[in-house]
Design an enzyme around this catalytic site. Structure first.
Site, PDB file in Angstrom:
ATOM      1  N   CYS A   1       0.823  -1.210   0.000  1.00  0.00           N
ATOM      2  CA  CYS A   1       0.000   0.000   0.000  1.00  0.00           C
ATOM      3  C   CYS A   1       0.859   1.263   0.000  1.00  0.00           C
ATOM      4  O   CYS A   1       1.842   1.356   0.733  1.00  0.00           O
ATOM      5  CB  CYS A   1      -0.923  -0.017   1.231  1.00  0.00           C
ATOM      6  SG  CYS A   1      -2.070   1.377   1.241  1.00  0.00           S
TER       7      CYS A   1
ATOM      8  N   CYS B   1       0.281   5.029   6.901  1.00  0.00           N
ATOM      9  CA  CYS B   1      -0.370   4.788   8.203  1.00  0.00           C
ATOM     10  C   CYS B   1       0.630   4.084   9.126  1.00  0.00           C
ATOM     11  O   CYS B   1       1.056   2.955   8.832  1.00  0.00           O
ATOM     12  CB  CYS B   1      -1.614   3.919   8.005  1.00  0.00           C
ATOM     13  SG  CYS B   1      -2.673   4.509   6.670  1.00  0.00           S
TER      14      CYS B   1
ATOM     15  N   CYS C   1       0.382   0.344  10.282  1.00  0.00           N
ATOM     16  CA  CYS C   1      -0.085  -0.704   9.362  1.00  0.00           C
ATOM     17  C   CYS C   1       1.027  -1.558   8.747  1.00  0.00           C
ATOM     18  O   CYS C   1       1.940  -1.054   8.087  1.00  0.00           O
ATOM     19  CB  CYS C   1      -0.926  -0.080   8.245  1.00  0.00           C
ATOM     20  SG  CYS C   1      -1.688  -1.366   7.220  1.00  0.00           S
TER      21      CYS C   1
ATOM     22  N   CYS D   1     -16.222  -9.573   5.549  1.00  0.00           N
ATOM     23  CA  CYS D   1     -15.629  -8.295   5.171  1.00  0.00           C
ATOM     24  C   CYS D   1     -14.333  -8.496   4.398  1.00  0.00           C
ATOM     25  O   CYS D   1     -13.423  -9.183   4.872  1.00  0.00           O
ATOM     26  CB  CYS D   1     -15.373  -7.469   6.436  1.00  0.00           C
ATOM     27  SG  CYS D   1     -14.647  -5.866   6.080  1.00  0.00           S
TER      28      CYS D   1
ATOM     29  N   CYS E   1     -19.328  -6.917   3.398  1.00  0.00           N
ATOM     30  CA  CYS E   1     -18.738  -5.622   3.735  1.00  0.00           C
ATOM     31  C   CYS E   1     -17.411  -5.518   2.990  1.00  0.00           C
ATOM     32  O   CYS E   1     -16.775  -6.527   2.711  1.00  0.00           O
ATOM     33  CB  CYS E   1     -18.512  -5.579   5.255  1.00  0.00           C
ATOM     34  SG  CYS E   1     -17.652  -4.104   5.823  1.00  0.00           S
TER      35      CYS E   1
ATOM     36  N   CYS F   1     -19.657   1.492   8.601  1.00  0.00           N
ATOM     37  CA  CYS F   1     -18.848   0.898   9.670  1.00  0.00           C
ATOM     38  C   CYS F   1     -17.629   1.795   9.841  1.00  0.00           C
ATOM     39  O   CYS F   1     -16.834   1.939   8.912  1.00  0.00           O
ATOM     40  CB  CYS F   1     -18.439  -0.510   9.253  1.00  0.00           C
ATOM     41  SG  CYS F   1     -17.248  -1.275  10.373  1.00  0.00           S
TER      42      CYS F   1
ATOM     43  N   ARG G   1     -17.871  -2.992  17.994  1.00  0.00           N
ATOM     44  CA  ARG G   1     -17.102  -4.220  17.702  1.00  0.00           C
ATOM     45  C   ARG G   1     -15.767  -4.261  18.437  1.00  0.00           C
ATOM     46  O   ARG G   1     -14.934  -3.375  18.273  1.00  0.00           O
ATOM     47  CB  ARG G   1     -16.876  -4.351  16.192  1.00  0.00           C
ATOM     48  CG  ARG G   1     -16.208  -5.665  15.800  1.00  0.00           C
ATOM     49  CD  ARG G   1     -16.261  -5.932  14.305  1.00  0.00           C
ATOM     50  NE  ARG G   1     -17.618  -5.811  13.819  1.00  0.00           N
ATOM     51  CZ  ARG G   1     -17.993  -4.995  12.838  1.00  0.00           C
ATOM     52  NH1 ARG G   1     -17.107  -4.260  12.214  1.00  0.00           N
ATOM     53  NH2 ARG G   1     -19.260  -4.919  12.477  1.00  0.00           N
TER      54      ARG G   1
HETATM   55  N1  SAM Z   1      -6.696   0.397   3.060  1.00  0.00           N
HETATM   56  C1  SAM Z   1      -8.005   0.594   3.538  1.00  0.00           C
HETATM   57  C2  SAM Z   1      -8.107   1.701   4.582  1.00  0.00           C
HETATM   58  O1  SAM Z   1      -7.106   2.046   5.174  1.00  0.00           O
HETATM   59  O2  SAM Z   1      -9.218   2.192   4.792  1.00  0.00           O
HETATM   60  C3  SAM Z   1      -8.636  -0.662   4.115  1.00  0.00           C
HETATM   61  C4  SAM Z   1      -7.790  -1.644   4.892  1.00  0.00           C
HETATM   62  S1  SAM Z   1      -7.074  -1.004   6.417  1.00  0.00           S
HETATM   63  C5  SAM Z   1      -5.966  -2.298   6.837  1.00  0.00           C
HETATM   64  C6  SAM Z   1      -8.442  -1.118   7.552  1.00  0.00           C
HETATM   65  C7  SAM Z   1      -8.229  -0.711   8.971  1.00  0.00           C
HETATM   66  O3  SAM Z   1      -7.454  -1.681   9.664  1.00  0.00           O
HETATM   67  C8  SAM Z   1      -7.488   0.571   9.272  1.00  0.00           C
HETATM   68  O4  SAM Z   1      -8.264   1.701   9.075  1.00  0.00           O
HETATM   69  C9  SAM Z   1      -7.130   0.388  10.721  1.00  0.00           C
HETATM   70  O5  SAM Z   1      -8.161   0.891  11.549  1.00  0.00           O
HETATM   71  C10 SAM Z   1      -7.041  -1.121  10.877  1.00  0.00           C
HETATM   72  N2  SAM Z   1      -5.669  -1.546  11.182  1.00  0.00           N
HETATM   73  C11 SAM Z   1      -4.641  -1.651  10.318  1.00  0.00           C
HETATM   74  N3  SAM Z   1      -3.525  -2.054  10.937  1.00  0.00           N
HETATM   75  C12 SAM Z   1      -3.834  -2.205  12.244  1.00  0.00           C
HETATM   76  C13 SAM Z   1      -3.100  -2.603  13.389  1.00  0.00           C
HETATM   77  N4  SAM Z   1      -1.805  -2.889  13.319  1.00  0.00           N
HETATM   78  N5  SAM Z   1      -3.719  -2.657  14.573  1.00  0.00           N
HETATM   79  C14 SAM Z   1      -5.045  -2.359  14.651  1.00  0.00           C
HETATM   80  N6  SAM Z   1      -5.808  -1.981  13.606  1.00  0.00           N
HETATM   81  C15 SAM Z   1      -5.195  -1.901  12.406  1.00  0.00           C
HETATM   82  C1  DTB Z   2     -11.308  -2.835  11.605  1.00  0.00           C
HETATM   83  O1  DTB Z   2     -11.739  -1.889  12.278  1.00  0.00           O
HETATM   84  N1  DTB Z   2     -10.342  -3.654  11.988  1.00  0.00           N
HETATM   85  C2  DTB Z   2     -10.076  -4.646  10.971  1.00  0.00           C
HETATM   86  C3  DTB Z   2     -11.123  -4.303   9.872  1.00  0.00           C
HETATM   87  N2  DTB Z   2     -11.787  -3.162  10.418  1.00  0.00           N
HETATM   88  C4  DTB Z   2     -10.701  -4.079   8.506  1.00  0.00           C
HETATM   89  C5  DTB Z   2      -8.677  -4.709  10.545  1.00  0.00           C
HETATM   90  C6  DTB Z   2      -7.718  -4.965  11.692  1.00  0.00           C
HETATM   91  C7  DTB Z   2      -6.366  -5.152  11.105  1.00  0.00           C
HETATM   92  C8  DTB Z   2      -5.345  -5.547  12.111  1.00  0.00           C
HETATM   93  C9  DTB Z   2      -4.008  -5.690  11.515  1.00  0.00           C
HETATM   94  C10 DTB Z   2      -3.893  -6.763  10.471  1.00  0.00           C
HETATM   95  O2  DTB Z   2      -4.354  -7.909  10.695  1.00  0.00           O
HETATM   96  O3  DTB Z   2      -3.311  -6.514   9.409  1.00  0.00           O
HETATM   97 FE1  SF4 Z   3      -2.891   1.205   3.354  1.00  0.00          FE
HETATM   98 FE2  SF4 Z   3      -2.793   0.047   5.727  1.00  0.00          FE
HETATM   99 FE3  SF4 Z   3      -3.234   2.656   5.554  1.00  0.00          FE
HETATM  100 FE4  SF4 Z   3      -5.148   0.929   4.727  1.00  0.00          FE
HETATM  101  S1  SF4 Z   3      -4.384   1.194   6.802  1.00  0.00           S
HETATM  102  S2  SF4 Z   3      -4.441   2.779   3.677  1.00  0.00           S
HETATM  103  S3  SF4 Z   3      -3.846  -0.739   3.943  1.00  0.00           S
HETATM  104  S4  SF4 Z   3      -1.363   1.574   4.920  1.00  0.00           S
END
Ligand code: SAM
Ligand code: DTB
Ligand code: SF4
Length: 341
Positions: free
Chosen positions: A53, A57, A60, A97, A129, A189, A261
Site C-alpha cells: 500500500c 499509516c 499498518c 468483510c 462488507c 462501519c 465491535r
Molecule cells: N486500506 C483501507 C483503509 O485504510 O481504509 C482498508 C484496509 S485497512 C488495513 C483497515 C483498517 O485496519 C485501518 O483503518 C485500521 O483501523 C485497521 N488496522 C490496520 N492495521 C492495524 C493494526 N496494526 N492494529 C489495529 N488496527 C489496524
Molecule cells: C477494523 O476496524 N479492523 C479490521 C477491519 N476493520 C478491517 C482490521 C484490523 C487489522 C489488524 C491488523 C492486520 O491484521 O493486518
Molecule cells: Fe494502506 Fe494500511 Fe493505511 Fe489501509 S491502513 S491505507 S492498507 S497503509
C-alpha cells in the site's frame, strides 16, 4: 429512547472518565435497553489484496514503505474468496468483510473483480462488507448495486492526532468517503484504534466525531493496536483492558443502537477480559484465525467462549434493509396466494 447526535465533548469526557465500574454498569444498562445483550455479531475478515500500500499509516503492516515481512501480493482469485466465505458461513459468521491494501478504489479490472466477489457472497445470504480505502459516491453505488451491505472506513484517531499517524491523506478525506457511503444508503462501519500514542482527550475527540455524524455509524470497531515489527509504532505499549473498557463503554452509551465491535487485539486478551468488554457493551467480534495479516483467536476457542458466556450469534440482516425486504416479500407472497385462492 432517543439516539442523540448532539453530544458535547465535555459530556463525552465526563462519561469516559467515570469510575470504571460505574461506566461499565451504565454502559451495560444502556446496552440492555437497546439490544439483546447476549447476542454477538460474528464477522469474518479476509484480505483479498494484501500489502504494497502506498499510504504511510504508521500502525499498518501493509504499508509498502515499512519492512514488516508483509509483501505485496496479487488479488485473490474470486473462487478462492467465495470458498473462504462459505467456510466462514459454516463457522457461524453472518458478515464477511473483504479488505484491500489500497489508498482508494480505482475504476479498473480489480474493482470489477471485487464487484463479482460481492455478488457471489451476497448470494450466500451473508452481509457483505468491504474496506477498500477512499471511494466516490458512484463507486459506493456500484458496490451497493452489486449487493454490498456495509462499507468500513475507520477514522482511526482524532483529527488533532491524525497528522502524527498518517500524512498521506487528510482527516477530511476520511469524512468525505464516509459521506459518499452514507449517501448511497449503505450501512456505515467506522471506528478507530487505541494505543497509537494518543491522549485520553484525543480518544474523546474521536468518539465525539463519530457520535455527532448526522447518523451514527451502524458499526463502530474499537481496535487495540496490534504493534507490528517494522512499523513506526512497533514499540508501542499494549493497551490495557481498562482503556478498552473505557472506549467500548463510552461508545455504547453515546451510540446505543450501534454495533460496537471488539476488533483487533483479542488475541492478547483473556476470556475474562473479553467478557468484561461484552458487559461494557461490545456486541460484535471478528472471528477466524486471521484478521487481515495478524493472528486472531481460533474459531473453536471463540465457540467455547460463546458457550461459556451463554452468548448467541446475531442473525444476518437483522438491523437492515434485507430483513424489511424479506418481510415485504413474505407479505406480497401471502397476498398473491390469498388473491389466487
Ligand atoms: N486500506 C483501507 C483503509 O485504510 O481504509 C482498508 C484496509 S485497512 C488495513 C483497515 C483498517 O485496519 C485501518 O483503518 C485500521 O483501523 C485497521 N488496522 C490496520 N492495521 C492495524 C493494526 N496494526 N492494529 C489495529 N488496527 C489496524
Ligand atoms: C477494523 O476496524 N479492523 C479490521 C477491519 N476493520 C478491517 C482490521 C484490523 C487489522 C489488524 C491488523 C492486520 O491484521 O493486518
Ligand atoms: Fe494502506 Fe494500511 Fe493505511 Fe489501509 S491502513 S491505507 S492498507 S497503509
Amino acid at each position: 429512547m432517543d439516539i442523540r447526535n448532539n453530544w458535547t465533548k465535555s459530556e463525552i469526557e465526563a462519561i469516559y472518565n467515570m469510575p470504571i465500574l460505574d461506566l461499565v454498569y451504565r454502559a451495560a444498562t444502556v446496552h440492555r435497553q437497546y439490544n439483546d445483550a447476549n447476542e454477538v455479531q460474528v464477522c469474518t475478515l479476509l484480505s483479498v489484496k494484501t500489502g504494497g500500500c502506498p499510504e504511510d499509516c504508521s500502525y499498518c503492516p501493509q504499508a509498502a514503505r515499512y519492512n514488516t515481512g508483509v509483501d505485496a501480493e496479487r488479488m485473490l482469485p474470486t473462487d478462492e474468496v467465495l470458498t473462504k466465505a462459505s467456510i466462514a458461513k459454516q463457522n457461524g459468521a453472518t458478515r464477511f468483510c473483504m479488505g484491500a491494501a489500497w489508498r482508494n478504489v480505482k475504476n479498473n479490472k480489480q474493482f470489477d473483480r471485487i464487484i463479482d466477489m460481492v455478488k457471489g457472497i451476497n448470494a450466500m445470504d451473508m452481509e457483505v462488507c468491504c474496506t477498500l480505502g477512499m471511494l466516490t459516491q458512484e463507486q459506493a453505488q456500484r458496490l451497493k448495486d452489486a449487493g454490498l451491505y456495509a462499507y468500513n472506513h475507520n477514522l482511526d484517531t482524532s483529527e488533532s492526532h491524525y497528522e502524527q499517524i498518517i500524512t498521506t491523506r487528510k482527516y477530511e478525506d476520511r469524512l468525505n468517503t464516509l459521506e459518499n457511503v452514507r449517501k448511497t444508503g449503505l450501512s456505515v462501519c467506522s471506528g478507530g484504534i487505541i494505543g497509537l500514542g494518543e491522549t485520553d482527550t484525543n480518544r474523546v475527540e474521536m468518539l465525539h466525531t463519530l457520535a455527532t455524524l448526522p447518523q451514527h455509524p451502524e458499526s463502530v470497531p474499537v481496535n487495540a493496536l496490534v504493534s507490528v515489527k517494522g512499523t513506526p509504532l512497533e514499540e508501542q505499549k499494549r493497551v490495557s483492558i481498562w482503556e478498552m473498557l473505557r472506549m467500548i463503554g463510552t461508545a455504547r452509551i453515546i451510540m446505543p443502537g450501534s454495533q460496537i465491535r471488539l476488533s483487533a487485539g483479542r488475541q492478547e486478551m483473556t476470556v475474562t477480559e473479553q467478557a468484561f468488554c461484552f458487559m461494557a457493551g461490545a456486541s460484535s467480534i471478528f472471528a477466524g484465525e486471521k484478521l487481515l495479516t495478524t493472528p486472531n483467536p481460533d474459531v473453536n476457542q471463540d465457540k467455547m467462549m460463546f458457550d461459556l458466556l451463554g452468548l448467541h450469534p446475531r442473525a444476518a440482516f437483522k438491523g437492515g434493509e434485507r430483513e424489511r425486504f424479506a418481510e415485504a416479500f413474505v407479505d406480497s407472497d401471502t397476498n398473491t396466494a390469498e388473491a389466487n385462492s
